[in-house]
Scaffold this active site. Structure first.
Site, PDB file in Angstrom:
ATOM      1  N   HIS A  45       6.860  -1.436   6.321  1.00 13.18           N
ATOM      2  CA  HIS A  45       6.508  -2.227   7.501  1.00 13.18           C
ATOM      3  C   HIS A  45       7.621  -2.332   8.540  1.00 13.18           C
ATOM      4  O   HIS A  45       7.547  -3.196   9.425  1.00 13.18           O
ATOM      5  CB  HIS A  45       6.097  -3.640   7.073  1.00 13.18           C
ATOM      6  CG  HIS A  45       4.798  -3.696   6.331  1.00 13.18           C
ATOM      7  ND1 HIS A  45       3.593  -3.344   6.895  1.00 13.18           N
ATOM      8  CD2 HIS A  45       4.520  -4.072   5.050  1.00 13.18           C
ATOM      9  CE1 HIS A  45       2.617  -3.496   6.009  1.00 13.18           C
ATOM     10  NE2 HIS A  45       3.153  -3.927   4.882  1.00 13.18           N
ATOM     11  N   GLU A 149      -1.445  -6.166  -5.047  1.00 14.20           N
ATOM     12  CA  GLU A 149      -1.850  -6.798  -3.790  1.00 14.20           C
ATOM     13  C   GLU A 149      -3.280  -6.465  -3.393  1.00 14.20           C
ATOM     14  O   GLU A 149      -3.660  -6.644  -2.225  1.00 14.20           O
ATOM     15  CB  GLU A 149      -0.876  -6.394  -2.672  1.00 14.20           C
ATOM     16  CG  GLU A 149      -0.644  -4.904  -2.552  1.00 14.20           C
ATOM     17  CD  GLU A 149       0.436  -4.555  -1.534  1.00 14.20           C
ATOM     18  OE1 GLU A 149       0.864  -5.456  -0.784  1.00 14.20           O
ATOM     19  OE2 GLU A 149       0.823  -3.380  -1.475  1.00 14.20           O
ATOM     20  N   ASP A 175      -1.261  -9.721   1.118  1.00 16.53           N
ATOM     21  CA  ASP A 175      -2.355  -8.748   1.157  1.00 16.53           C
ATOM     22  C   ASP A 175      -3.551  -9.227   0.346  1.00 16.53           C
ATOM     23  O   ASP A 175      -4.708  -8.973   0.725  1.00 16.53           O
ATOM     24  CB  ASP A 175      -1.867  -7.397   0.639  1.00 16.53           C
ATOM     25  CG  ASP A 175      -1.124  -6.607   1.700  1.00 16.53           C
ATOM     26  OD1 ASP A 175      -1.693  -5.640   2.221  1.00 16.53           O
ATOM     27  OD2 ASP A 175       0.017  -6.959   2.011  1.00 16.53           O
TER      28      ASP A 175
END
Length: 257
Positions: A45, A149, A175
């Site tokens: 990310h 997740e 998530d």
């Protein structure tokens, strides 16, 4: 000789780390200097490339800080790249089933795996280590952590944790919450999923990492079984400190006006 991060993680020592999202070496040096145990270099990310990751891993070594890399995927080449740079381990996103977990282990281990052999890297002390020595030391050193997740991963958690060579799991509640967003009671669904992973990990004698939302939440998750805690990120700390300083200084100056 100091214990490796993997030894400490498997032994379920209490460990504290943070995500690194700024592609520079200084945040790692700062976290090492104030006593953090590890950082997670966030390739998934944040805008990292192979060179920035390599430099930050070196900074971690210089600062006595363990370097875990959240790779973009479980692809063998993504895992191999950071391990050859000397990362202490990988955090692999979206591990939904045991088949994926086995593929991660194969990519990250020499013994019984398929990790590409390159001893002339930092991980191999640039050729100083012999083949057998390098392979043995890397399999002992490298930490492989699966991110749980997805709802499918929660359902398959017992099978995932049964994969030999997988060192532990990280519960990705962000998530999971997004995946449960259409449910009538997201909070309950998320709490049940978190509890289920903790219980399965306890039964499998595997460690659990988590990102707590507050000190109170950290205490709850510690009691549930988490032993490795990822506290915010360099960006999060920067924003909080900058916002706090601006607010306090503005208030002080306005009061004297």
């Amino acid at each position: 000789m100091a214990k490796s991060f993997r030894d400490r993680f498997i032994a379920k020592e209490l460990l504290f780390g943070t995500f690194l999202k700024v592609p520079a070496t200084m945040p790692a040096e700062i976290f090492g200097s104030v006593g953090y145990d590890f950082v997670v270099i966030d390739e998934e990310h944040a805008p990292f490339n192979r060179e920035t990751t390599d430099r930050i891993i070196l900074a971690c070594r210089a600062s006595g800080l363990a370097s875990i890399v959240r790779v973009q995927s479980g692809a063998p080449e993504a895992i191999l790249s950071v391990l050859d740079c000397g990362a202490d381990g990988v955090l692999v996103p979206h591990v939904r089933d045991a088949e994926t977990a086995r593929a991660i282990v194969a990519a990250g281990r020499y013994a019984g795996g398929k990790r590409g052999f390159a001893p002339t890297t930092r991980a191999g002390d640039f050729g100083n280590a012999g083949q057998a020595e390098h392979m043995k030391s890397e399999d002992k050193r490298v930490t492989l952590i699966a991110m749980i997740e997805d709802p499918e991963a929660v359902e398959a958690i017992d099978d995932i944790l049964a994969v030999e060579g997988l060192d532990g799991v990280f519960i990705g509640r962000g998530d999971l919450a997004a995946a449960y967003a259409g449910d009538d009671d997201v909070a309950t669904k998320l709490r049940d999923a978190t509890d289920r992973v903790h219980q399965a990990a306890k039964a499998a004698k595997r460690p659990v990492a988590i990102l707590p939302g507050s000190p109170q939440d950290a205490a709850i998750q510690r009691k549930a079984g988490s032993t490795a805690f990822i506290l915010s990120s360099d960006q999060g700390f920067l924003r909080a400190a900058a916002s706090g300083a601006l607010a306090s200084m503005t208030d002080a100056v306005q009061q004297t006006g």
